[in-house]
Motif scaffolding. Sequence first.
Motif, PDB file in Angstrom:
ATOM      1  N   PRO A 107     -26.551 -23.381 -21.143  1.00  0.00           N
ATOM      2  CA  PRO A 107     -26.853 -24.731 -21.621  1.00  0.00           C
ATOM      3  C   PRO A 107     -25.602 -25.590 -21.549  1.00  0.00           C
ATOM      4  O   PRO A 107     -24.479 -25.081 -21.651  1.00  0.00           O
ATOM      5  N   THR A 108     -25.777 -26.882 -21.376  1.00  0.00           N
ATOM      6  CA  THR A 108     -24.618 -27.779 -21.299  1.00  0.00           C
ATOM      7  C   THR A 108     -24.082 -28.081 -22.698  1.00  0.00           C
ATOM      8  O   THR A 108     -24.083 -29.220 -23.160  1.00  0.00           O
ATOM      9  N   GLN A 113     -23.102 -15.715 -10.934  1.00  0.00           N
ATOM     10  CA  GLN A 113     -23.355 -17.098 -10.499  1.00  0.00           C
ATOM     11  C   GLN A 113     -23.689 -17.929 -11.731  1.00  0.00           C
ATOM     12  O   GLN A 113     -24.655 -17.663 -12.431  1.00  0.00           O
ATOM     13  N   ILE A 114     -22.881 -18.938 -12.002  1.00  0.00           N
ATOM     14  CA  ILE A 114     -23.114 -19.798 -13.167  1.00  0.00           C
ATOM     15  C   ILE A 114     -23.975 -20.990 -12.773  1.00  0.00           C
ATOM     16  O   ILE A 114     -23.682 -21.687 -11.804  1.00  0.00           O
ATOM     17  N   ASP A 115     -25.040 -21.207 -13.527  1.00  0.00           N
ATOM     18  CA  ASP A 115     -25.872 -22.400 -13.393  1.00  0.00           C
ATOM     19  C   ASP A 115     -25.831 -23.132 -14.725  1.00  0.00           C
ATOM     20  O   ASP A 115     -26.080 -22.528 -15.772  1.00  0.00           O
ATOM     21  N   ALA A 167     -33.849 -28.823 -20.287  1.00  0.00           N
ATOM     22  CA  ALA A 167     -33.892 -27.905 -19.142  1.00  0.00           C
ATOM     23  C   ALA A 167     -33.673 -26.458 -19.580  1.00  0.00           C
ATOM     24  O   ALA A 167     -34.367 -25.551 -19.104  1.00  0.00           O
ATOM     25  N   TRP A 168     -32.724 -26.240 -20.485  1.00  0.00           N
ATOM     26  CA  TRP A 168     -32.475 -24.860 -20.928  1.00  0.00           C
ATOM     27  C   TRP A 168     -33.667 -24.309 -21.700  1.00  0.00           C
ATOM     28  O   TRP A 168     -34.080 -23.166 -21.496  1.00  0.00           O
ATOM     29  N   MET A 228     -28.818 -13.733 -17.359  1.00  0.00           N
ATOM     30  CA  MET A 228     -28.044 -13.760 -18.603  1.00  0.00           C
ATOM     31  C   MET A 228     -27.901 -15.212 -19.041  1.00  0.00           C
ATOM     32  O   MET A 228     -27.999 -16.133 -18.227  1.00  0.00           O
ATOM     33  N   SER A 229     -27.669 -15.403 -20.334  1.00  0.00           N
ATOM     34  CA  SER A 229     -27.398 -16.741 -20.849  1.00  0.00           C
ATOM     35  C   SER A 229     -26.466 -16.605 -22.043  1.00  0.00           C
ATOM     36  O   SER A 229     -26.212 -15.500 -22.537  1.00  0.00           O
TER      37      SER A 229
END
Length: 504
Positions: free
Chosen positions: A361-362, A385-387, A394-395, A407-408
């Motif tokens: 999440p941002t 890979q980070i998104d 969005a999250w 993963m988060s």
Amino acid sequence: MKSFRIRAVAFVASAALLALTACSAGSGTSPGSTTGASQSLAIGLVAEPASLDFTTTDGAAIPQALLGNVYETLVKLDESGKIVPSLAKSWTTSPDRKTYTFDLVDNAKFTNDKPFTAADAVFSINRVKTAWTTQLKAAMDVVQNVKALSATQLQVTLSRPSNDWLFRMTTRIGAMFSETGVSALATAPIGTGPFKFSKWNRGDSIVLQRNDGYWGSKPYFNEITLKYFKDPTALNNALLTGTINVIGTVQAPEALSQFTSNDKYQVIEGTTNGEVLLSFNNSEPIFKDIRTRQGIRQAIDHKALLDTCFAGRGKLIGSMVPPTDPWYEDLTSIDPYDLAKAKSLLQASGAAGKTLRLRLPTLPYAISCGQVVKSQLEQAGLKVQIDQLEFPAAWLTTVLKNADYDMSIIAHVEPRDLGTVFGSTKYYTKYDDPTLRQLLAAADTGNEAAQIDNMKKAARRLSEQAAADWLFLLPNLIVADKNLTGLPQNAITENFDLSRLARS
């Protein structure tokens, strides 16, 4: 998660407030008084709500702003975590621990001028079961029957004894609604609380006004604005320039020195129940092998991570229980940092060399800590890979709702959320452990000693099975004007209690 509380998140996560300069009161004004000069306050938090309706929308930012301030519950938690009266002035429990009888206050009313009665409590409790859509609604499944014995007396009968149910009534599922006030919950909340909703400037701020018809003690401030900042530097600058009066959730603890060295401000540091979780999507084949999960946990140097991404503030815990819960144990010795062992485990499970999507999440802490997690896991042989996903919308949709992630990282701030996060395969962690569910059930139905014993076993089971990795427990870090009083030392509930704030 915060909401999550996630307080996912979140708190899971927090909010921030826009610019209102606080006017000082006349010399005769005291907390709770409605006389004297106009009193306004601006608080800076993080993570604006996606909606104002926590019956259908997850996330900690909604109850943080509204619970206890606009909406009230029958019972609530005091600062020590004890259940105390609120809209219910007292209650009794039957010998079999299945029937609760609540005696309600007789002078509360909603901001739509409807009186609060036991019929509203019946409506609110039943509505959790019939109209709510969030995962948290499951805590009300144990209710077998609810009825109004009179306008001020409520009876709730459970299908079995439950230690958890009354505690859950202090959270958002215990919020009391007016049957005539639920048509526009997402934009126009109506409650019995000390504040009433005024306006929501989307992308910017929420304004609450003092409810002068409130049945209890009146708040000191007649208007409080919550403004949402995504950038921690902008949040800090807003306080330094006098645009806001409080940083409700410090997001850049490394910058605290600019406030601790300035006698215009006070810094409060306590604890929370916000577990910063490196979550795994346990429905994916790569995570079904316990060696992968343990390898990831042992690849992370938690102290170095905490020092790097949160300036060493916070606490290492090792499982899904904060120190303020009665079944807390320090479980950081389970799967401690051991890079060589991590490499061996990941090789043995076949995960080495695989690419995992870390969908963040941002939120400042998640982005900062995510970079450290990526670096440490890649040293152990994984590719990461980070998104970045806009938070909350969005999250919440991609990760929490659709479980489209490997993963988060998110702070789960709802109180006593071990069972919520890991007790059902319907939740985004997709964790499936019959032994854990048995322990949770035994904890809920047993006496106090059995509850503590089984919850300790459940927390240890989670850690030993490496259901996720607990990066650290968020501290309660608040910076505010020096003369502001009533700020919480510890944040152990879903809400930010605005009614206690005043100026000395």
